[in-house]
Design a protein around this motif. Structure first.
Motif, mmCIF file in Angstrom:
data_model
loop_
_atom_site.group_PDB
_atom_site.id
_atom_site.type_symbol
_atom_site.label_atom_id
_atom_site.label_comp_id
_atom_site.label_asym_id
_atom_site.label_seq_id
_atom_site.Cartn_x
_atom_site.Cartn_y
_atom_site.Cartn_z
ATOM 1 N N SER A 50 -79.122 130.306 -28.797
ATOM 2 C CA SER A 50 -79.600 131.483 -28.077
ATOM 3 C C SER A 50 -78.888 132.705 -28.631
ATOM 4 N N GLN B 284 -84.272 132.030 -27.020
ATOM 5 C CA GLN B 284 -83.538 130.791 -26.748
ATOM 6 C C GLN B 284 -84.375 129.579 -27.147
ATOM 7 N N VAL B 285 -83.697 128.591 -27.715
ATOM 8 C CA VAL B 285 -84.316 127.307 -28.056
ATOM 9 C C VAL B 285 -83.431 126.196 -27.512
ATOM 10 N N GLU C 37 -88.659 126.808 -25.695
ATOM 11 C CA GLU C 37 -88.189 127.954 -26.446
ATOM 12 C C GLU C 37 -88.909 129.200 -25.954
ATOM 13 N N ASN D 150 -92.300 132.022 -22.527
ATOM 14 C CA ASN D 150 -91.757 130.765 -23.043
ATOM 15 C C ASN D 150 -92.848 129.780 -23.447
#
Length: 453
Positions: A357, A378-379, A402, A425
């Protein structure tokens, strides 16, 4: 009086001498004189004793008057002392009350949230999830007490919906029904040295997270023991938390599931700026082959086994997570600016084991008419993190996800914050759903009205 006695004695003696002069001899006259002298001595002694008695009586009278005066004075002083003591007792009570109040701090907040959710996940029969609109409230009340010079005790209560460890929100529904208020915090904080604290109970997260990272949900209050330490530019936390306590026949599945962790880090001054670097490791002990979940596995890989006669989804992997964090803070003129990054990897999983992230934050909404703007990406791969801990809003709180998060906030006055957060997302980025879906769009809008005290 002495003269009268002497005259009477002389007259008596002369009378006796005249009546019996014919028989008086010189010896008899001498005896009479001796008797007279003895009588006069007795008279002198009596007169002296009488004078002494008068003097003593006068002294006693004076002493009595003095004692009476002293008694009156002491009574007056006693009345004054009683009044003064009563006044002092009142003042002492005030001081004690002020001292008690000075040891207790009451804080809290109330948040009203409007929320819209768009989830394109299909049901097992192929029907798409309907868009959702709801209003929610969150109320928290905390008290911290300075029990001794070194020990602080904290107790907190918060609204709760189904005892969810990742949320203290309550949806406005069920025809004006009462909303639950549960124990949210209960801990002691013992400063056993200038460099360290021991914390025990249900506590706030004692470790540091960079920026707006969502590897841990902010509403989670872990339970167990933690030690914080700090010296100069270095800091750290070691903890031992209980997730599930198991009882029953002794088997390989009755061990308690726990979470052990350690974080160490440093804050480096760079001119007027600062750089924070931290390394964090946690191990989910006795988690593999078990189901330490509040409500499902939240995206982690599971296997189905029979436990106590019931088919149960249990974790395929342990979670031995290494987490590295960085945060750089500087100023653009008078405006704070922050850049941060967070990366983690599960050492036990075979694949899909990494999370990362990174984002920026401009401004800081806290004081009168201050604002902030933030964005990050973010993943979280399927088995990178123990998904029971990750944020419950991002991708609906599941791993294998993600996407972006964009935030804006404004503080009209101190302790009042209005902010909006938009989650853009995707879910199931690597593992398809039972309906065969991949890369499912998941959008979420939150508009919050926050007041703190």
């Amino acid at each position: 009086m002495k003269n009268l006695v002497v005259a009477a004695a002389v007259a008596t003696a002369l009378s006796m001498a005249s009546m019996g002069a014919h028989a008086a001899s010189p010896n008899e006259l001498a005896q009479i004189r001796e008797q007279l002298e003895a009588l006069m001595q007795r008279v002198d002694k009596l007169e002296k004793e009488n004078t002494e008695l008068k003097t003593e009586n006068e002294n006693l009278k004076a002493a009595d008057e003095k004692l009476q005066a002293n008694d009156d004075y002491l009574k007056s002083e006693a009345r004054g002392l009683r009044k003064e003591a009563a006044q002092q007792a009142v003042e002492v009570g005030k001081v004690k009350g002020a001292d008690w109040a000075g040891k207790v701090a009451i804080t809290g907040d109330m948040r009203y949230r409007y929320e819209m959710i768009s989830d394109e996940t299909l049901s097992s029969s192929g029907v798409q999830t309907a868009d959702r609109y709801r209003d929610r409230i969150r109320a928290r009340l905390n008290a911290t007490v300075k029990a001794t010079d070194d020990i602080t005790v904290g107790i907190g209560f918060a609204t709760a919906e189904g005892n969810d460890p990742r949320s203290s929100n309550q949806s406005l529904t069920s025809v004006f029904s009462r909303k639950s208020l549960d124990l949210d915090l209960a801990y002691f904080d013992w400063k056993f040295a200038t460099w360290g604290n021991l914390i025990g109970g249900k506590m706030k997260q004692p470790f540091l997270k960079p920026g707006q990272s969502l590897f841990w949900d902010n509403d989670i209050n872990p339970e167990g023991l933690a030690v914080n330490f700090q010296g100069g530019m270095f800091f750290g936390t070691a903890y031992n938390y209980w997730l599930t306590e198991t009882s029953g026949p002794e088997t390989n599945l009755t061990a308690d599931t726990m979470l052990h962790g350690l974080q160490i880090g440093t804050r480096l001054p760079i001119g007027q700026n600062s750089l924070m670097l931290a390394a964090h490791y946690y191990d989910l002990s006795a988690g593999q082959g078990r189901a330490p979940f509040y409500n499902g596995s939240n995206g982690n890989t599971t296997d189905t086994v029979v436990l106590n006669g019931t088919s149960t989804a249990v974790l395929r992997y342990d979670y031995e997570v290494v987490n590295l964090s960085a945060e750089f803070n500087t100023m653009f003129g008078q405006t704070p600016f922050q850049v941060w990054a967070d990366v983690a990897q599960n050492q036990d999983a075979d694949d899909l084991d990494t999370a990362w992230s990174a984002g920026v934050l401009l401004g800081k909404a806290s004081n009168y008419r201050t604002w902030e703007l933030g964005a990050f990406y973010q993943v979280i791969e399927k088995d990178a993190l123990f998904a029971q801990l990750i944020d419950s809003d991002f991708a609906n709180g599941v791993s294998d996800s993600e996407g972006w998060v964009v935030r804006a906030g404004y503080a009209p006055v101190r302790n009042w914050l209005i902010n909006a957060t938009y989650f853009l997302n995707k879910r199931n980025i690597d593992a398809p759903t039972s309906a065969g879906q991949l890369d499912i769009d998941y959008d979420r809008l939150q508009v919050d009205f926050n007041v703190k005290f």
